[in-house]
Scaffold this active site. Sequence first.
Site, short mmCIF file in Angstrom:
data_model
loop_
_atom_site.label_atom_id
_atom_site.label_comp_id
_atom_site.label_asym_id
_atom_site.label_seq_id
_atom_site.Cartn_x
_atom_site.Cartn_y
_atom_site.Cartn_z
N SER A 12 -32.75 9.62 -8.14
CA SER A 12 -33.02 10.77 -9.00
C SER A 12 -34.10 10.50 -10.04
O SER A 12 -35.02 11.30 -10.22
CB SER A 12 -31.72 11.20 -9.70
N GLU A 32 -38.84 2.89 -1.68
CA GLU A 32 -37.38 2.98 -1.53
C GLU A 32 -36.98 2.24 -0.26
O GLU A 32 -37.51 2.55 0.83
CB GLU A 32 -36.93 4.45 -1.46
N THR A 39 -28.08 6.87 -4.85
CA THR A 39 -26.62 6.91 -4.76
C THR A 39 -26.10 8.34 -4.79
O THR A 39 -25.25 8.73 -3.98
CB THR A 39 -25.99 6.11 -5.91
N CYS A 40 -26.59 9.15 -5.72
CA CYS A 40 -26.04 10.49 -5.93
C CYS A 40 -26.06 11.33 -4.66
O CYS A 40 -25.06 11.91 -4.27
CB CYS A 40 -26.80 11.20 -7.04
N CYS A 45 -22.47 11.57 -5.93
CA CYS A 45 -22.11 12.90 -6.41
C CYS A 45 -21.99 13.96 -5.32
O CYS A 45 -21.00 14.69 -5.26
CB CYS A 45 -23.15 13.40 -7.42
N LYS A 48 -19.43 13.25 -2.39
CA LYS A 48 -18.12 13.22 -3.05
C LYS A 48 -17.63 14.63 -3.34
O LYS A 48 -16.47 14.97 -3.06
CB LYS A 48 -18.21 12.43 -4.35
N GLY A 172 -9.47 2.55 -12.69
CA GLY A 172 -9.09 3.69 -13.53
C GLY A 172 -10.26 4.45 -14.08
O GLY A 172 -10.12 5.22 -15.04
N TYR A 174 -13.70 7.15 -13.36
CA TYR A 174 -13.74 8.48 -12.75
C TYR A 174 -13.84 8.41 -11.23
O TYR A 174 -13.32 9.27 -10.53
CB TYR A 174 -14.86 9.33 -13.35
N GLU A 178 -11.25 10.33 -8.84
CA GLU A 178 -11.76 11.33 -7.89
C GLU A 178 -11.33 11.00 -6.47
O GLU A 178 -10.90 11.87 -5.71
CB GLU A 178 -13.28 11.41 -8.00
N HIS A 431 -12.64 38.64 -20.10
CA HIS A 431 -11.23 38.80 -19.77
C HIS A 431 -11.04 39.52 -18.44
O HIS A 431 -11.79 40.46 -18.14
CB HIS A 431 -10.54 39.62 -20.88
N GLU A 436 -12.18 32.31 -21.63
CA GLU A 436 -12.06 33.03 -22.89
C GLU A 436 -11.19 32.29 -23.90
O GLU A 436 -11.29 32.53 -25.12
CB GLU A 436 -11.50 34.44 -22.67
#
Length: 454
Positions: A12, A32, A39-40, A45, A48, A172, A174, A178, A431, A436
């Site tokens: 990125s 590259e 990775t993303c 991301c 996943k 533990g 994210y 996930e 609403h 809200e």
Amino acid sequence: MDFDLFVIGGGSAGVRCGRISAGHGAHVAVAESRFWGGTCVNVGCVPKKLMVQAAEYGALAEDARGFGWDIAVRGHDWAAFAERRNAEIARLSGIYRKLLEGAGATVFEARARLVDPHTVEVDGTRVTAKHIVIATGGAPVRPSFRGAEHCLVSDDLFTLPRRPERVVLLGGGYIACEFAGILHGLGAKVHQLYRGQLFLRGFDDDIREALAEEMRAAGIDLRFDCDAVRVEKVHDGFIVHTTDGRMLEADAVFAAVGRRPNTTGLGLDEAGVRITDKGAIAVDEAGRTSVPHIHALGDVTDRLNLTPVATAQGHALADTLFGGTPRTISLENVPTGIFTIPPIGTVGLSEAQAAKRGTVDVYLSRFRPLRHTISGRDRKTLMKLVVDRQTQRVLGAHMLGEDAPEIIQGLAIALVMGATKQDFDRTIGVHPSAAEEFVTMRQKRPDPLAEAAE
């Protein structure tokens, strides 16, 4: 010099920096060695979140019965989904390369390393550049206990040929949380072990506690103050020996115990680039390393490891070097989504972080969403605002519940602009919606220090 800018890393940060720099008229090369998009796009991301969505569809089908739909859930076809997911990832990865080529950048599909402060060796040749950017991201950390070679890491989820029936997840952060939701939602029996008292260290405590409650209610076996000491291979899988003396049977053991900056083999010593004690490339707020014309961006600097941050850093650097508009980005009030089930959205300071700066007012609401009054699912949403008592500025907004990342993105604008609680109060809500609640919360949570004084 052969190039005005040479970028090592096509994720990125690197692609954005290279593309924008080329658009400003610079002669740019980007190398590259693994896959475009980093990775993303490939093992993070994007795939996943597609897997989170796949996991959620089973629950949605069950919930539909409460709304009158007669839907039978007969299981999940892992291979069919993987084929479609992989096709989409390949398409997105290809776009990253096309964006660079379309901007006029030279593309190398090869590993690059620094030879000296202005020279890069790539694809068997040496080229020189006025400016060099290192944007090589991070890599999963592998544990060191006995039998750790049997553990999978986060990248491996996206190449599994079939769904494991029994899973032990170590960690533990994210990623571990996930993955627990993904694998449980797709039908696996999941045990998650974390050595600390509560997972998601650094996030707001109310959110952390509420997520643990929701995950346990869904059927995930969470074990805190517990870790693996050994993984044993047996004929039909693995046995995980834990610090509390138990043995857990598993078909797959995932170690999601952290990530490290990807700095190995880059020739940083030869170029004189300083590394921190934690193995990250040391940079200032503009991304400059100890060698002023060499910059580092994104996860390789191990500051705030989020894709949008890396992308913004790459764009800002391109504007600074070649666009005539020098600028940096702020790492304050960066919104974050955690795609657990249910998901988390957060921006600004946690209650504990804010309390270190002064006295705060806390507004908190937890309720059952309208959808689940009909579906019958036992799931609750939590929303929280942390407000500076003196200035009434909203310092943090946190949410656990469906659509939380989508809602927090909008609130992030308000926090960046310095909105106060009164600004929230005079905003009309949409609403009926969960969102809200953020503009209708009026009751402060009692201050425990004030109560103790009484």
